[in-house]
Design an enzyme around this catalytic site. Structure first.
Site, short mmCIF file in Angstrom:
data_model
loop_
_atom_site.label_atom_id
_atom_site.label_comp_id
_atom_site.label_asym_id
_atom_site.label_seq_id
_atom_site.Cartn_x
_atom_site.Cartn_y
_atom_site.Cartn_z
CG ASN A 1 -0.29 0.07 2.67
OD1 ASN A 1 1.13 -0.15 2.38
ND2 ASN A 1 -1.16 0.58 3.40
CG ASN B 1 -7.61 -10.72 5.54
OD1 ASN B 1 -8.31 -11.27 5.36
ND2 ASN B 1 -7.49 -8.64 5.24
N GLY C 1 -5.91 -16.67 5.84
CA GLY C 1 -7.55 -17.90 4.85
C GLY C 1 -6.68 -17.26 3.51
NE ARG D 1 -9.43 -17.87 -1.79
CZ ARG D 1 -8.07 -17.96 -3.08
NH1 ARG D 1 -8.89 -19.05 -3.97
NH2 ARG D 1 -7.60 -17.20 -4.10
CE1 TYR E 1 7.10 -4.20 13.66
CE2 TYR E 1 8.42 -4.62 14.98
CZ TYR E 1 8.21 -4.88 13.66
OH TYR E 1 9.10 -5.18 12.87
CB THR F 1 17.89 -6.62 8.19
OG1 THR F 1 17.62 -8.07 9.19
CG2 THR F 1 18.50 -6.61 6.57
NE ARG G 1 14.10 0.26 10.01
CZ ARG G 1 13.66 -0.28 9.09
NH1 ARG G 1 13.71 -1.38 10.13
NH2 ARG G 1 13.45 -0.28 8.44
#
Ligand code: NAD
Ligand code: UDP
Ligand code: UDP
Length: 324
Positions: free
Chosen positions: A38, A103, A106, A110, A149, A179, A190
């Site tokens: 996204n 999700n 799932g 399937r 988190y 990493t 970070r």
């Protein structure tokens, strides 16, 4: 192609730091890769060099919503990973970890796909056992700034193991330790990216606390190799398995290494330690050695040199953009 046949592989969070390196590796191994992202913390720039590859597809999609595609394997990496990003919208962070896991599980159920979960050393919280082994249950604050988190990732692990037990799903859970490498976000706060950017700009290097806290830093190529090896293990090995570099450095030692390698004029300055900041973190990677025949091969100095090169180019490109 290193695998026996071409697979259709879904990488969620594929436009992020780790995801983009993973997509690259899977394409190099000859697979069809579907990158779902996204673009919350990932960017199109991270995958721009893959767009001409006919085996690569990108879909803008939020994993907190159902996804219906046909794939053989799933690498579930979608989730902001740096404290600044995951604390920006903590409710969305938990939703991404938990609803996203439901999700993707799932979907795996399937289509009968094997599914990998990018879990984290944060499931150990501020560890009282050192170094951390997979058998350690952790020391996590359930209501702190990091909890969205840490607890989101812990709940995702629970879901993975319950789908494994209840629905016989083939799962692979990796607990990833710090990493670093090219395509880290320059502003995500970070420590490796912060120090390199500060050093290249000759700005003060910000050590939080006294800089005596420790981390173990794994170079991205080593980590991605472990992901692929883990996915290739037999169905009787669901994990969890620690993935990271077991050579521990203090944050002060990291700062000094970055200053030396960049030839920077930056001075070291001290800032307050963020709340719940773990004092020390080092993986025990005995299980990864045994089950994956893997251990990191890139020493900190070499990995830092590659990462510094990347940030130098990025900063030059952005200053050329401003001047041009
Ligand atoms: P990153 O922020 O660069 O990448 C995460 C990606 O997920 C981004 O491209 C982001 O846009 C995408 N994303 C976020 N929320 C999403 C949503 N709801 N739907 C779809 N896409 C979404 O971080 P990274 O360092 O590449 O981390 C990747 C994974 O590895 C994360 O799950 C992280 O928790 C885990 N991890 C990373 C480290 C590390 O040191 N980098 C350590 C431990 C665990
Ligand atoms: N799901 C999905 N893609 C699929 C199959 C399922 O996104 O191909 C989602 C679906 O929306 C559901 C979740 O995965 O909410 C969990 O699916 P599961 O079959 O385990 O549970 P159920 O549908 O019975 O709630
Ligand atoms: N840190 C620091 N200066 C910075 C950024 C981070 O001293 O500019 C410290 C931070 O307090 C922590 C360590 O470096 O102790 C690693 O921080 P990071 O956010 O990279 O990862 P995490 O805390 O999740 O391991």
């Amino acid at each position: 192609m290193t695998q026996g046949y071409r697979k259709r592989i879904l990488v969620t969070g594929g436009a992020g730091f780790l995801g983009s390196h993973l997509c690259e590796r899977l394409l190099r191994d000859g697979h069809d890769v579907l990158c779902v992202d996204n673009f919350y913390t990932g960017t199109k720039d991270n995958i721009a060099h893959l767009m001409d590859n006919h085996n690569f597809e990108v879909m803008r999609h939020d994993v907190t919503f159902p996804l219906y595609v046909e794939v053989d394997e799933i690498y579930n990496l979608a989730c902001p990973a740096s404290p600044i990003h995951y604390q920006h919208d903590p409710v969305q962070t938990t939703k991404t970890s938990v609803h996203g896991a439901i999700n993707m599980l799932g979907l795996a159920k399937r289509v009968k796909a094997k599914i990998f979960q990018a879990s984290t050393s944060e499931v150990y919280g501020d560890p009282v056992e050192h170094p951390q082994r997979e058998s350690y249950w952790g020391n996590v604050n359930p209501i702190g700034m990091r909890s969205c988190y840490d607890e989101g990732k812990r709940c995702a692990e629970t879901l993975f193991f319950d789908y494994h037990r209840q629905h016989k799903l083939r799962i692979k859970v990796a607990r990833i330790f710090n990493t670093y490498g090219p395509r880290m976000h320059p502003n995500d706060g970070r420590v490796v990216s912060n120090f390199i950017v500060q050093a290249l700009k000759n700005e003060p290097i910000t050590l939080y606390g006294d800089g005596g806290q420790s981390r173990s830093f794994c170079y991205v190529d080593d980590l991605i190799d472990a992901f692929v090896r883990l996915m290739g293990t037999g169905d009787d090995f669901p994990g969890p398995v620690n993935l990271g570099n077991s050579t521990e450095f203090t944050i002060r030692e990291l700062a000094e290494a970055v200053v030396a390698l960049t030839g920077s004029r930056s001075e070291l300055i001290f800032r307050p330690l963020p709340s719940d900041d773990p004092r020390q973190r080092q993986p025990d990677i005995g299980l990864a050695r045994e089950k994956l025949g893997w251990e990191p091969t890139t020493v900190l100095r070499d990995g830092l040199v590659h990462t510094i090169e990347y940030f130098e180019q990025l900063l030059n490109a952005s200053s050329a953009g401003r001047n041009g």
